[in-house]
Enzyme design. Structure first.
Site, PDB file in Angstrom:
ATOM      1  N   PHE A 261     -15.555 -22.977  12.806  1.00 19.46           N
ATOM      2  CA  PHE A 261     -14.606 -23.916  13.120  1.00 19.46           C
ATOM      3  C   PHE A 261     -13.180 -23.034  13.965  1.00 19.46           C
ATOM      4  CE2 PHE A 261     -10.558 -26.707  11.518  1.00 19.46           C
ATOM      5  CZ  PHE A 261     -10.970 -27.865  11.975  1.00 19.46           C
TER       6      PHE A 261
ATOM      7  N   GLU B 193      -5.242 -21.703  17.858  1.00 24.36           N
ATOM      8  CA  GLU B 193      -4.575 -20.893  18.642  1.00 24.36           C
ATOM      9  C   GLU B 193      -3.492 -19.974  18.740  1.00 24.36           C
ATOM     10  OE1 GLU B 193      -4.186 -22.964  22.179  1.00 24.36           O
ATOM     11  OE2 GLU B 193      -6.196 -24.220  21.746  1.00 24.36           O
TER      12      GLU B 193
ATOM     13  N   GLY C   7      -0.845 -23.709  14.845  1.00 25.84           N
ATOM     14  CA  GLY C   7      -1.500 -23.436  13.618  1.00 25.84           C
ATOM     15  C   GLY C   7      -1.760 -24.911  13.558  1.00 25.84           C
TER      16      GLY C   7
ATOM     17  N   ARG D  48     -10.885 -30.377   2.319  1.00 25.78           N
ATOM     18  CA  ARG D  48      -9.627 -30.027   1.621  1.00 25.78           C
ATOM     19  C   ARG D  48      -9.497 -29.396   0.364  1.00 25.78           C
ATOM     20  NH1 ARG D  48      -6.187 -33.303   4.397  1.00 25.78           N
ATOM     21  NH2 ARG D  48      -5.918 -31.435   5.908  1.00 25.78           N
TER      22      ARG D  48
ATOM     23  N   ARG E  43      -6.001  -4.769 -25.707  1.00 25.86           N
ATOM     24  CA  ARG E  43      -4.516  -3.313 -24.919  1.00 25.86           C
ATOM     25  C   ARG E  43      -3.811  -3.246 -26.774  1.00 25.86           C
ATOM     26  NH1 ARG E  43      -3.520   0.675 -21.749  1.00 25.86           N
ATOM     27  NH2 ARG E  43      -1.942   1.213 -21.243  1.00 25.86           N
TER      28      ARG E  43
ATOM     29  N   GLU F 240      -5.934 -23.935   6.690  1.00 21.78           N
ATOM     30  CA  GLU F 240      -6.637 -25.619   5.774  1.00 21.78           C
ATOM     31  C   GLU F 240      -5.480 -26.815   6.394  1.00 21.78           C
ATOM     32  OE1 GLU F 240     -10.964 -26.008   4.722  1.00 21.78           O
ATOM     33  OE2 GLU F 240     -11.192 -24.456   4.877  1.00 21.78           O
TER      34      GLU F 240
ATOM     35  N   SER G 168       0.616 -24.928   2.645  1.00 25.78           N
ATOM     36  CA  SER G 168       1.249 -25.772   1.432  1.00 25.78           C
ATOM     37  C   SER G 168       2.592 -27.163   1.516  1.00 25.78           C
ATOM     38  CB  SER G 168       1.790 -24.775  -0.089  1.00 25.78           C
ATOM     39  OG  SER G 168       0.863 -24.362  -0.286  1.00 25.78           O
TER      40      SER G 168
END
Ligand code: FAD
Length: 383
Positions: free
Chosen positions: A122, A126, A130, A242, A267, A363, A366
């Site tokens: 996809f 550029e 973005g 998404r 631990r 994609e 935030s």
């Protein structure tokens, strides 16, 4: 694993999750890759042969089932960031064809994407734009029976190993407006027409490249949809997937919580274990809360998308935003709990720490998800 008794699911979803768990356990554990590109190609082929890539493409006129995609990404990410990447990109890379392609385009590409024979990509971002995709400058001009593409794309996943790049470009007056979002179109560009100008290395290694389009000629019918529809095609493709970015983050976070529980209960600390300590318990409780809240948001949004009839953009934005941000916090807590081991190469939480980072950026960063949520609120829609 997510609770499949939740009302968002149908029996087929639990069956899929069981099949994936078995496949991941058999195929993804203790795998060592020397060469990233060939490992990615192999993963795509194996996921195709196992039948999982069929989930990521349209079946006739049916869109991909988002709950199934999310279940697959959660399971794959739990075991391997690279396997999740190989799966996810087949869907994102061919999504525009699944949603808007002609019968011929679907027939030519989707079966090969689903079998793992063709690797998809996809290409939207550029160097100079973005998040602000509406301002891209790569151009596509009509010349007789061909389109001629000129420009540059960067941060393109599968760059260097893809067989085709769904590429977004400005068609100007060939479109409805020319300016901004209204002048963009989407094209199927075979990989041999594109030059891989640079391979980009990132914290969680996967094939990624900057591409140049130097008078790339493609046939007129390589356009997806109508001239001028590219922005809508790109955004609808991103919106379809998404929620699944959130699902991958959920897989990473769930794995980090499991690793933290194993480590903390084993631990020694004073006369007991790390897990006996109240501060550790508070951390574990917050991690579990983050994981469960993400799962609820993701599968609610995926279910809404599958049943249709609602504009679920805000729910999808909330799912991606919360799941990725919360996974980062969960993984960071797991690293901290591991002490020095947490930042040691080869330890799973160190890998997860690198795997999660880019999901808060690509994609839709935030900040962009917050804008989607806020704009919807300001339209008068209350949660
Ligand atoms: C690992 C990886 C894989 C990728 N794969 C692909 C791919 O396959 N195909 C593809 O086309 N692209 C891909 N990208 C590119 C990705 O989509 C962009 O990096 C993303 O859209 C952000 O664009 P940018 O890097 O140009 O940052 P910019 O758009 O310059 O943004 C920089 C930062 O500014 C902030 N910001 C942005 N917008 C806003 C806003 N509206 N309000 C407030 N703050 C804001 C955010 O914090 C953002 O991170 C990938 C990126 C990475 C890191």
């Amino acid at each position: 694993m997510t609770d499949f008794s939740w009302p968002f699911f149908e029996p087929r979803h639990r069956e899929l999750a069981d099949a994936l768990q078995g496949w991941c356990a058999d195929n993804l554990n203790s795998r060592f890759a020397e060469d990233l590109d060939s490992e990615c190609r192999t993963l795509v082929r194996e996921l195709g042969a196992a039948g999982f890539l069929k989930l990521s493409v349209a079946n006739g006129t049916n869109r991909p089932d988002v709950r199934s995609l999310a279940i697959a990404r959660e399971a794959l990410a739990y075991h391997s960031g690279l396997a999740d990447f190989a799966f996810a990109m087949q869907g994102l890379g061919s999504g525009a064809i699944s949603l808007f392609g002609t019968i011929e385009q679907k027939r030519e590409w989707l079966p090969r994407v689903a079998s793992g024979e063709a690797i998809a990509a996809f290409a939207m971002t550029e160097p100079e734009c973005g998040s602000d995709a509406a301002n891209m400058v790569t151009s596509a001009m009509r010349d007789g029976n061909e389109w001629v593409l000129v420009g540059e794309k960067t941060y393109i996943s599968n760059g260097g190993i893809a067989d085709f790049y769904v590429t977004f470009a400005r068609t100007g007056d060939e479109g409805r407006g020319g300016e901004g979002a209204r002048g963009l179109s989407a094209f199927i560009v075979p990989a041999d027409a594109v030059e891989v100008a640079e391979r980009i290395e990132v914290v969680a290694p996967h094939p990624l490249a900057r591409l140049t389009y130097d008078n790339v000629r493609i046939p007129a019918d390589a356009i997806i949809g109508e001239p001028g529809e590219g922005f809508r095609i790109g955004m609808e493709t991103l919106n379809l997937f998404r929620v699944t970015v959130g699902a991958a983050a959920l897989g990473f976070a769930r794995r980090a919580l499991d690793e933290a529980l194993t480590f903390a209960t084993g631990r020694r600390l004073g006369s007991g274990t790390l897990a006996d300590n109240a501060v550790t318990q508070e951390k574990l409780a917050d991690m579990a809360l983050g994981v469960d809240a993400s799962a609820l948001l993701i599968y609610r949004a995926a279910w809404q998308q599958d049943i249709g009839g609602t504009d679920n953009r805000r729910a999808a934005a909330m799912a991606k935003l919360h799941a990725t941000e919360s996974a980062q916090a969960v993984i960071d807590a797991a690293v901290q709990m591991h002490g020095g081991a947490g930042v040691t190469r080869g330890v799973k939480v160190e890998e997860l720490y690198r795997d999660i980072r880019a999901l808060r950026i690509y994609e839709g960063a935030s900040e962009v998800q917050r804008q989607i949520i806020a704009k919807d609120l300001l339209k008068g829609n209350r949660p």
